[in-house]
Write a protein that holds these residues in place. Structure first.
Motif, mmCIF file in Angstrom:
data_model
loop_
_atom_site.group_PDB
_atom_site.id
_atom_site.type_symbol
_atom_site.label_atom_id
_atom_site.label_comp_id
_atom_site.label_asym_id
_atom_site.label_seq_id
_atom_site.Cartn_x
_atom_site.Cartn_y
_atom_site.Cartn_z
ATOM 1 N N GLY A 139 -42.913 10.313 -54.744
ATOM 2 C CA GLY A 139 -41.949 9.739 -55.717
ATOM 3 C C GLY A 139 -41.136 10.602 -56.437
ATOM 4 N N ARG A 140 -41.425 11.852 -56.480
ATOM 5 C CA ARG A 140 -40.428 12.784 -57.375
ATOM 6 C C ARG A 140 -39.183 13.097 -56.520
ATOM 7 N N SER A 141 -39.417 12.969 -55.406
ATOM 8 C CA SER A 141 -38.198 13.316 -54.667
ATOM 9 C C SER A 141 -37.290 12.114 -54.387
ATOM 10 N N ALA A 142 -38.000 10.792 -54.394
ATOM 11 C CA ALA A 142 -37.516 9.531 -53.875
ATOM 12 C C ALA A 142 -36.763 8.868 -55.233
ATOM 13 N N ARG A 143 -35.437 9.706 -55.648
ATOM 14 C CA ARG A 143 -34.735 8.935 -56.778
ATOM 15 C C ARG A 143 -33.965 7.858 -56.443
#
Lengths: 101, 187
Positions: A16-20
């Motif tokens: 989720g951190r990189s799924a902006r």
């Protein structure tokens, strides 16, 4: 076989951190929309302030007129009015009312 | 023509905005909107809601501009306002968590369990659905700590909570998220 939920939580958060969520289209002309809203709120507040000011000044004028009329009018005017309506002196009415008759 | 142009700093723009210069405030917005959108988009994915939320944040900034004391950089001050507005948004949002097909949830969880790269859009949807089932405080703390990758002290500063409180809420949030995933996994 089920995976360890703690590991799944960790992996989901990491993914989720990189799924902006892309915001480019929402950001487009944002300043224009914002400034229009600020200007409209500002003019709305100014109009509201003007209305309040008009209402307050009208009330103040009414109070002044009533005060002046009260000072200028005869003292027993209210008593006279009650007597005229009831057909007898108002102090009798008040006395009867206070005695509970 | 080789004229060098200096962009005015935040302090100058703030003073100009306070003096009634709307263009100066628009420049401030333009300079800091990326950060604000970055924070807000973690809490709200609908385009219309996101636009409303970011407008609400900058209106708060506009109204409070006179109280900015320049003790911390302007972007920190704006971030704090943004986080508090997002928290209010989460508290007042009367929406159900987004419903997503269970096949999609299963596919994402299977990818994660097998350490495969899951599709980003699907990850966002599953995460959003799972986080949507947490309380506002839990969602805020886990988003800032885990998704925004901020430290405990930063989260404490942004939210106005003590560091101990942040840690306790983060622990509860992780536990709640684990329960949600367990539930998904059982369906």
């Amino acid at each position: 076989m089920k995976s360890d939920p703690d590991i799944l939580v960790e992996r989901l958060l990491r993914a989720g951190r990189s799924a902006r969520t892309p915001t480019d289209t929402t950001e487009f002309a944002f300043e224009t929309r914002l400034m229009a809203r600020i200007r409209s709120e500002r003019s709305g507040e100014a109009a509201q302030g003007l209305l309040i000011w008009r209402f307050v000044s009208s009330c103040a004028a009414l109070v002044l007129i009533l005060g002046a009329w009260h000072v200028a009018s005869p003292v027993d005017e209210w008593g006279g009015m009650v007597s005229a309506i009831a057909g007898e002196p108002h102090h009798t009415l008040v006395a009867e009312y206070s005695m509970g008759d | 023509m080789n004229e060098s142009r200096h962009d005015p700093d935040d302090k100058t723009l703030i003073q100009a905005s306070l003096a009634g210069d709307d263009a100066a405030f628009a420049t401030l917005v333009s300079r800091h909107k990326g950060r604000v959108f970055g924070i807000a988009s973690r809490f709200c994915r609908e385009r219309h809601d996101l636009d409303d939320l970011c407008q609400e944040i900058f209106i708060r900034v506009y109204r409070k501009l006179g109280s900015f004391r320049a003790e911390a950089p302007f972007e920190h001050w704006v971030s704090r306002i943004a986080v508090r507005a997002c928290y209010d948004f989460l508290r007042h949002a009367k929406r159900q968590p987004p419903q997503i097909p269970m096949e999609e949830v299963s596919a994402v969880l299977a990818d994660l369990a097998a350490e495969r790269n899951a599709e980003q859009q699907q990850v966002r949807e599953v995460l959003d659905s799972a986080l949507g089932r947490l309380g506002a405080k839990e969602r805020l703390v886990i988003t800032l700590l885990e998704l925004e990758d901020r430290s405990v002290s930063e989260v404490a500063e942004l939210t106005g909570w003590s560091e101990v409180n942040v840690k306790v809420r983060a622990f509860r949030a992780r536990r709640a998220l684990r329960e949600v995933l367990e539930e998904y996994h059982e369906i």
